[in-house]
Design a protein around this motif. Structure first.
Motif, PDB file in Angstrom:
ATOM      1  N   LEU A 123       8.718   4.690 106.595  1.00 19.09           N
ATOM      2  CA  LEU A 123       9.808   5.620 106.894  1.00 19.09           C
ATOM      3  C   LEU A 123       9.616   6.103 108.326  1.00 19.09           C
ATOM      4  N   GLY A 124      10.601   5.859 109.190  1.00 20.34           N
ATOM      5  CA  GLY A 124      10.455   6.262 110.586  1.00 20.34           C
ATOM      6  C   GLY A 124      11.619   7.100 111.073  1.00 20.34           C
ATOM      7  N   SER A 125      11.361   7.882 112.121  1.00 18.36           N
ATOM      8  CA  SER A 125      12.430   8.597 112.821  1.00 18.36           C
ATOM      9  C   SER A 125      11.895   9.125 114.144  1.00 18.36           C
ATOM     10  N   ASP A 126      12.797   9.342 115.101  1.00 22.26           N
ATOM     11  CA  ASP A 126      12.376   9.747 116.446  1.00 22.26           C
ATOM     12  C   ASP A 126      12.037  11.238 116.505  1.00 22.26           C
ATOM     13  N   ILE A 127      11.264  11.613 117.539  1.00 23.14           N
ATOM     14  CA  ILE A 127      10.826  13.013 117.629  1.00 23.14           C
ATOM     15  C   ILE A 127      11.028  13.644 119.004  1.00 23.14           C
ATOM     16  N   ASP A 128      11.532  12.900 119.994  1.00 19.94           N
ATOM     17  CA  ASP A 128      11.543  13.437 121.364  1.00 19.94           C
ATOM     18  C   ASP A 128      12.861  14.117 121.734  1.00 19.94           C
ATOM     19  N   GLY A 129      12.787  14.979 122.748  1.00 21.66           N
ATOM     20  CA  GLY A 129      13.942  15.751 123.203  1.00 21.66           C
ATOM     21  C   GLY A 129      14.559  15.203 124.481  1.00 21.66           C
TER      22      GLY A 129
END
Ligand SMILES: [Zn+2]
Length: 529
Positions: free
Chosen positions: A103-109
């Motif tokens: 399960l993946g997802s992005d974290i950056d702003g």
């Protein structure tokens, strides 16, 4: 059935599995998962608000990664930090044996996207600071809610399988996922479920309406001199950068219209009276596939060398900073996930949510239709082909490595421009909190589908081997010598971090981040005509 005659050997296990009846527990367990996720809605809100308040840029997601991986560790997951040579990357695994589902997802702003949530006008929290103007604060929290619920069910029902969570570091620079693939992060993984914030509930299969990408920094070297006293003794690296950009603009006329390319000058010298001895320009090159984007990059290198020659300077280095294949979504998993999205339905928006959305839309001079209330239909490649697309996402490299699907979940407002402070307004409000709960249910149900139905895993692999990668094989756009650009955004983040720290969410003192900031939901300032 185009597949049947292609690989009898490969299909045999899939056909055997097809004859096995679906596990009778599955339907009931899905209902239970939805309830369990509703019961953890508070944790979802806390995680979404916490990561929003960190507002960290790509490769500098230090607090974010510490916090999210820490929650998983507390819940019995085994965390490996610093994977693929990226300090803020990690994996968190729980369970044993196959199937292994990621399960993946992005974290950056986004730079300069800091914004007070729930306020429909430009209001900084810390002036100039980065923030979640893409909504990447919500995806890993969604995956954690899903994973914890499924873990409980697997434990009680003694169901084998492994869950692996991972964060998309520096997605905005397309900076991590090709390196994850190279490091073998998905070597034993059977399927990957990705989640990305959206203003709709949408699953698709086939090629995404997107482009492949190479991002690279070209550095030139000249010779400094007093720009007034002895300019004839200088060689301007900035001249090389500007000539290169001009050559590229002439070249643009002769490129196919599908391409996208853009640049910023990251080093233009120090001050006007010193002939710049160094200069650098950062390009994003986007084209359909490996061949086209590689050709584009080769052309650029030729023009860069020509620019150096024409300005008596040298092309010092060409460094790849990011890369991405055009994503391709797995059909069998997408169909299963779409069915789960239909089952879950849209989040229960209330009047305040709709007032918030319409206020933001009016501010943006966008039709004030509010939040969507229907799950979008499953998107086929034919429909995707009608939607022009030009963005890129390095999830592409993973979709060409392991059967993958991206869940777009409704946690933001239709009509926002993207990569903008206005995209952050909803991201620490009930719109994001409800969207994450709904998305987590779909993610959890699809995870359970894969874990309890060997046929689905086999079908997904069959599609991956015999359709998707039958003629197109993944080749990384990064060279073996390329390393992750872990220095990215270090200076920008250092400039704002101390001031931002004062506004980190403290869930021990405040129910929500809005409460901590003293903001009424929704705050719609009167627009003066
Ligand atoms: Zn994104």
């Amino acid at each position: 059935m185009r597949l049947c005659h292609l690989s009898v050997v490969f299909l045999a296990p899939a056909l055997l599995a097809a004859q096995a009846p679906a596990d009778p527990r599955l339907d009931q367990l899905k209902t239970e998962l939805a309830k369990a996720i509703d019961n953890r809605a508070k944790l979802g809100q806390q995680m979404v608000d916490q990561v929003f308040s960190f507002g960290e840029l790509g490769m500098q997601e230090v607090e974010t990664s510490k916090y999210l991986a820490g929650i998983l560790e507390k819940n019995g997951f085994t965390v490996t930090r610093g994977v693929a040579g990226i300090p803020t990357a990690w994996t968190a695994k729980w369970g044993s044996g196959h199937p292994i589902i990621a399960l993946g997802s992005d974290i950056d702003g986004i730079p300069q996207a800091g914004q007070k949530p729930a306020v429909a006008e430009r209001q900084w929290i810390v002036p100039g600071a980065p923030g979640h103007g893409e909504g990447h604060n919500s995806g890993v929290p969604l995956n954690i809610l899903a994973a914890l619920a499924v873990k409980d069910v697997m434990t009680r029902e003694k169901i084998p399988g492994t869950i692996m969570l991972w964060p998309g570091v520096a997605e905005e620079q397309l900076g991590s996922k090709a390196f994850y693939v190279r490091a073998g992060m998905f070597k034993d993984v059977d399927a990957n479920l990705f989640a990305h914030v959206s203003n709709e509930f949408r699953v698709s299969w086939g090629d995404e309406p997107a482009l492949s990408l190479i991002s690279a920094i070209f550095k030139f070297r000249g010779q400094s001199a007093n720009a007034a006293g002895a300019p004839w003794r200088g060689k301007s690296a900035l001249d090389a950068v500007m000539s290169f950009a001009n050559l590229w603009e002439f070249h643009r006329e002769h490129m196919e219209p599908v391409q996208r390319s853009h640049y910023v000058i990251t080093d233009g010298g120090d001050q006007p009276n010193v002939v710049p001895s160094t200069a650098a320009i950062w390009f994003y090159f986007r084209e359909r596939d490996y061949e086209h984007v590689t050709k584009m990059f080769d052309d650029a290198k030729q023009l860069a060398r020509a620019a150096a020659q024409g300005t008596f300077t040298t092309l010092d280095t060409v460094q790849i900073v990011g890369s991405a294949w055009r994503p391709h979504q797995n059909k069998p998993i997408a169909e299963a996930m779409h069915a789960n999205a239909v089952r879950v339905g849209m989040p229960p928006w209330d009047d305040k949510d709709q007032t918030m959305a319409k206020g933001v839309q009016r501010m943006l001079n966008w039709p004030d239709s509010g939040l969507r209330t229907k799950v979008s239909p499953l998107r086929t490649p034919e429909e995707a082909g009608q939607t022009p697309g030009a963005v890129s996402d390095d999830i592409g490299d993973i979709t060409w490595t392991v059967p993958s699907v991206t869940l777009l979940y409704p946690a933001n407002i239709p009509g926002t421009p993207g990569h903008n402070w206005a995209d952050g307004i909803a991201m620490a409000t009930p719109i994001a909190h409800k969207g994450v709960v709904a998305g987590a249910k779909v993610q959890a149900m699809t995870l359970l589908d894969l874990i309890m139905q060997p046929k689905l895993v086999a079908d997904a692999k069959d599609y991956f081997v015999n359709v998707q990668t039958k003629t197109i094989k993944y080749r990384p756009l990064i060279a073996p010598s390329d390393q992750p650009a872990i220095w990215l955004n270090a200076e920008k983040m250092a400039k704002y971090r101390d001031e931002m720290r004062k506004y980190y969410y403290d869930p021990s003192k405040y129910d929500t981040y809005l409460q901590q900031l003293g903001i009424t939901y929704p705050t719609i300032p009167k627009i003066t005509p």
